[in-house]
Design a protein around this motif. Structure first.
Motif, mmCIF file in Angstrom:
data_model
loop_
_atom_site.group_PDB
_atom_site.id
_atom_site.type_symbol
_atom_site.label_atom_id
_atom_site.label_comp_id
_atom_site.label_asym_id
_atom_site.label_seq_id
_atom_site.Cartn_x
_atom_site.Cartn_y
_atom_site.Cartn_z
ATOM 1 N N MET A 1 -37.529 1.380 -32.397
ATOM 2 C CA MET A 1 -38.936 1.263 -32.778
ATOM 3 C C MET A 1 -39.781 2.117 -31.847
ATOM 4 O O MET A 1 -39.685 2.027 -30.641
ATOM 5 N N CYS A 2 -40.578 2.984 -32.414
ATOM 6 C CA CYS A 2 -41.411 3.871 -31.621
ATOM 7 C C CYS A 2 -42.752 3.215 -31.349
ATOM 8 O O CYS A 2 -43.292 2.499 -32.187
ATOM 9 N N ILE A 3 -43.285 3.500 -30.190
ATOM 10 C CA ILE A 3 -44.595 2.969 -29.864
ATOM 11 C C ILE A 3 -45.675 3.678 -30.665
ATOM 12 O O ILE A 3 -46.621 3.088 -31.121
ATOM 13 N N ARG A 4 -45.511 4.953 -30.825
ATOM 14 C CA ARG A 4 -46.540 5.685 -31.550
ATOM 15 C C ARG A 4 -45.901 6.842 -32.283
ATOM 16 O O ARG A 4 -44.793 7.271 -31.980
ATOM 17 N N ASP A 5 -46.622 7.365 -33.248
ATOM 18 C CA ASP A 5 -46.204 8.541 -33.977
ATOM 19 C C ASP A 5 -46.916 9.746 -33.375
ATOM 20 O O ASP A 5 -48.119 9.718 -33.152
ATOM 21 N N LEU A 271 -26.640 3.527 -25.949
ATOM 22 C CA LEU A 271 -26.626 4.872 -25.371
ATOM 23 C C LEU A 271 -25.542 4.998 -24.295
ATOM 24 O O LEU A 271 -24.875 6.035 -24.199
ATOM 25 N N SER A 272 -25.374 3.968 -23.480
ATOM 26 C CA SER A 272 -24.333 4.017 -22.445
ATOM 27 C C SER A 272 -22.944 4.071 -23.063
ATOM 28 O O SER A 272 -22.058 4.777 -22.559
ATOM 29 N N GLN A 322 -33.558 12.773 -30.380
ATOM 30 C CA GLN A 322 -34.718 13.472 -29.832
ATOM 31 C C GLN A 322 -35.996 12.683 -30.070
ATOM 32 O O GLN A 322 -36.884 12.625 -29.199
ATOM 33 N N GLU A 323 -36.092 12.039 -31.206
ATOM 34 C CA GLU A 323 -37.268 11.204 -31.500
ATOM 35 C C GLU A 323 -37.360 10.027 -30.531
ATOM 36 O O GLU A 323 -38.432 9.711 -30.002
ATOM 37 N N LEU A 324 -36.225 9.376 -30.284
ATOM 38 C CA LEU A 324 -36.223 8.263 -29.337
ATOM 39 C C LEU A 324 -36.528 8.735 -27.915
ATOM 40 O O LEU A 324 -37.190 8.033 -27.152
ATOM 41 N N SER A 325 -36.057 9.921 -27.555
ATOM 42 C CA SER A 325 -36.273 10.428 -26.197
ATOM 43 C C SER A 325 -37.746 10.695 -25.916
ATOM 44 O O SER A 325 -38.193 10.579 -24.773
ATOM 45 N N THR A 326 -38.488 11.059 -26.947
ATOM 46 C CA THR A 326 -39.912 11.376 -26.748
ATOM 47 C C THR A 326 -40.828 10.194 -27.028
ATOM 48 O O THR A 326 -42.044 10.321 -26.867
ATOM 49 N N THR A 327 -40.271 9.075 -27.454
ATOM 50 C CA THR A 327 -41.124 7.914 -27.760
ATOM 51 C C THR A 327 -40.662 6.686 -26.984
ATOM 52 O O THR A 327 -41.101 6.455 -25.860
ATOM 53 N N TRP A 328 -39.752 5.938 -27.554
ATOM 54 C CA TRP A 328 -39.361 4.655 -26.958
ATOM 55 C C TRP A 328 -38.786 4.842 -25.560
ATOM 56 O O TRP A 328 -39.191 4.174 -24.602
ATOM 57 N N ILE A 329 -37.826 5.746 -25.416
ATOM 58 C CA ILE A 329 -37.197 5.948 -24.109
ATOM 59 C C ILE A 329 -38.215 6.434 -23.086
ATOM 60 O O ILE A 329 -38.201 6.026 -21.919
ATOM 61 N N ALA A 330 -39.111 7.315 -23.511
ATOM 62 C CA ALA A 330 -40.096 7.866 -22.577
ATOM 63 C C ALA A 330 -41.049 6.803 -22.047
ATOM 64 O O ALA A 330 -41.575 6.933 -20.938
ATOM 65 N N ILE A 335 -35.756 3.187 -18.100
ATOM 66 C CA ILE A 335 -34.892 4.191 -18.728
ATOM 67 C C ILE A 335 -35.506 5.587 -18.662
ATOM 68 O O ILE A 335 -34.783 6.584 -18.632
ATOM 69 N N ALA A 336 -36.835 5.677 -18.650
ATOM 70 C CA ALA A 336 -37.503 6.974 -18.719
ATOM 71 C C ALA A 336 -37.040 7.974 -17.658
ATOM 72 O O ALA A 336 -36.840 9.152 -17.971
ATOM 73 N N PRO A 337 -36.826 7.581 -16.384
ATOM 74 C CA PRO A 337 -36.375 8.577 -15.395
ATOM 75 C C PRO A 337 -35.019 9.189 -15.711
ATOM 76 O O PRO A 337 -34.677 10.236 -15.169
ATOM 77 N N HIS A 338 -34.236 8.553 -16.595
ATOM 78 C CA HIS A 338 -32.889 9.030 -16.892
ATOM 79 C C HIS A 338 -32.770 9.490 -18.344
ATOM 80 O O HIS A 338 -31.653 9.574 -18.870
ATOM 81 N N SER A 339 -33.884 9.811 -18.978
ATOM 82 C CA SER A 339 -33.861 10.212 -20.386
ATOM 83 C C SER A 339 -33.006 11.457 -20.602
ATOM 84 O O SER A 339 -32.177 11.512 -21.515
ATOM 85 N N GLN A 340 -33.183 12.469 -19.756
ATOM 86 C CA GLN A 340 -32.410 13.700 -19.911
ATOM 87 C C GLN A 340 -30.931 13.470 -19.637
ATOM 88 O O GLN A 340 -30.065 14.091 -20.267
#
Length: 488
Positions: A1-5, A271-272, A322-330, A335-340
């Motif tokens: 689930m994304c926080i925003r579009d 993801l792990s 890629q969508e999750l990496s720029t929204t929920w994960i970010a 988790i955000a510091p380890h997104s890449q």
């Protein structure tokens, strides 16, 4: 689930952003909800107003006056403090604190350990609800729980203060991540105490703290070279994945003051697993694990990512990832510091899975599946070969990847040679032992004779002095008399 579009920029009340942000905040409660909303407000300008309002609303439901004042005093958020709530909450806290301290003083006067511990735990809970996790003497949750340890007399009581300390150190780790190690230590103790007392299992809370500890230990992208960093991250995230897929869904939903929610378990565990599990483990521990599928059911996009990877649909996999990496994960504070790291690791695992069935692979077709250029694909394959994840070579002229063919004849010859050498050594040892027994060059220990009441089976009696050469018999007699062997 994304926080925003990404295509939506409105932040007014009733906008899609507000509805999705409220839905995201509803996953958490207590200090965890406030911390995540403040994290969003501090790091994302487009969500600053909405997140600050949600954080203030969550604080008004509790008793953390100090944190509410800090939030309202930050001019970036533009919040107006509720002075009436502040005054009323302060008065109620002062009255309740006085009562609890008086009750604790009476318990200490009676010198009953159980009552003293109950009073200290209650006072620690009082400070925990108000966000005072560390403080001197009885002015902080950690200090009260540590004192309660001295008055615990049963395993159940020891488990109680261990659990309380675990939660306190977990909250303190938001400001100082070094406290994750202390939280993990006390969680391990609580798990041991629970087994001794035969009470509620502590596996879920222990695994949660362990996951946060391992995430903290993940190195940042610039701390090591790419290959070593990916190998280290893969090993650490293997522990994270195995810990999360073993969580019991029913027990996890009953945890008090959880730092991560059900959707976070699905995201981190999924993801792990993609990054560190073999295909066999992925099928057994994730795809066929009905318990973990209940977690994935709460996060449909993560479930889709796992399905795309397992079914080798790489175009859909990387688009959704890629969508999750720029929204929920970010937006996740852990988790955000380890997104890449997650993205690179899953991409590398997908390349290994793609190349495993084939001996020769056409690079343009593989580049099309991974949505990149042939040159970029070659660089990624080179890094995988250098790291030891793949064995093969790249023919840049013909644009093919050729997997290394194992030399089965050479391996069979080496195995046969090693087996024959081992057999030769065993036969030599057997012949030597047989020769020693035949020539009576065997000495049995006197302790063995006395223990078994006679000669031990398989051993010959030592040579009698009468059958020994005269020089040796004289030497033996001299030794018994305390003398030395004659020099010949």
């Amino acid at each position: 689930m994304c926080i925003r579009d990404r295509s939506t920029q409105s932040t007014g009340n009733g906008s899609p952003i507000s509805m999705e942000l409220r839905e995201y905040a509803a996953r958490y409660a207590g200090h965890a909800k406030v911390s995540r909303m403040i994290h969003l407000a501090n790091n994302f300008e487009e969500l600053r107003t909405e997140a600050a309002q949600l954080a203030a609303s969550a604080l008004l439901e509790g008793c953390d006056v100090a944190r509410y004042e800090r939030l309202c005093n930050d001019q970036r958020f533009g919040l107006v403090p509720d002075t009436e709530w502040l005054e009323r909450t302060r008065k109620q806290s002062d009255v309740l604190q006085g009562k609890m301290e008086a009750r604790l003083a009476d318990a200490k006067a009676s010198n009953v350990p159980q009552k003293i511990m109950e009073g200290l735990v209650a006072l620690g809970d009082f400070w925990f609800e108000r966000g005072v996790f560390d403080g001197a003497e009885n002015k902080g949750a950690r200090a009260c729980y540590m004192q309660a340890r001295d008055y615990s007399t049963t395993s159940c009581q020891s488990q109680e203060w261990c659990v309380k300390l675990t939660r306190s150190y977990t909250m303190m780790a938001e400001d100082d991540p070094r406290h994750f190690q202390r939280a993990l230590n006390f969680a391990s103790q609580a798990k041991t105490r629970a087994r001794e007392a035969g009470s509620v299992d502590m596996e879920e809370e222990f695994h949660v703290v362990q996951v946060l500890f391992h995430l903290h230990n993940l190195k940042t992208p610039g701390s090591k070279s790419g290959v070593k960093r990916q190998q280290s991250a893969q090993k650490i995230l293997g522990y994270v994945g195995h810990g999360l897929v073993e969580l019991n869904f029913n027990k996890f939903t009953k945890l008090e003051h959880p730092v991560i929610c059900v959707q976070d378990v699905a995201l981190l565990g999924g993801l792990s697993a993609l990054m560190s599990f073999s295909r066999k483990d992925l099928k057994t521990l994730v795809m066929e694990n009905q318990n973990f599928q209940r977690f994935l059911g709460r996060a449909p996009k993560v479930q889709a990512v796992v399905g795309h990877f397992f079914n080798r649909r790489y175009v859909e996999l990387f688009k959704l990832l890629q969508e999750l990496s720029t929204t929920w994960i970010a937006y996740d504070m852990y988790i955000a510091p380890h997104s890449q790291t997650f993205y690179d690791g899953i991409r590398g695992a997908a390349m290994i899975q793609y190349t495993s069935p084939y001996h020769t692979i056409c690079l343009p077709k593989m580049a099309q599946a991974f949505e990149c250029t042939v040159d970029a694909l070659e660089d990624e394959l080179i890094s995988q070969v250098q790291g030891g994840s793949l064995e093969g070579r790249i023919d840049s002229y013909n644009q093919v990847y050729v997997a290394a063919t194992p030399d089965t004849r050479r391996r069979a010859f080496q195995a046969a040679s090693e087996a024959s050498e081992c057999m030769s050594n065993a036969v030599d040892c057997l012949l030597l032992r047989s020769s020693c027994i035949e020539n009576r060059v065997v000495v049995a220990s006197p302790s063995l004779h006395s223990r078994h009441g006679g000669p031990v089976a398989g051993f010959q009696n030592p040579l009698p002095l009468g059958n020994m050469p005269q020089s040796l018999s004289q030497g033996s007699e001299a030794n018994e008399a305390g003398g030395m062997l004659p020099n010949n």
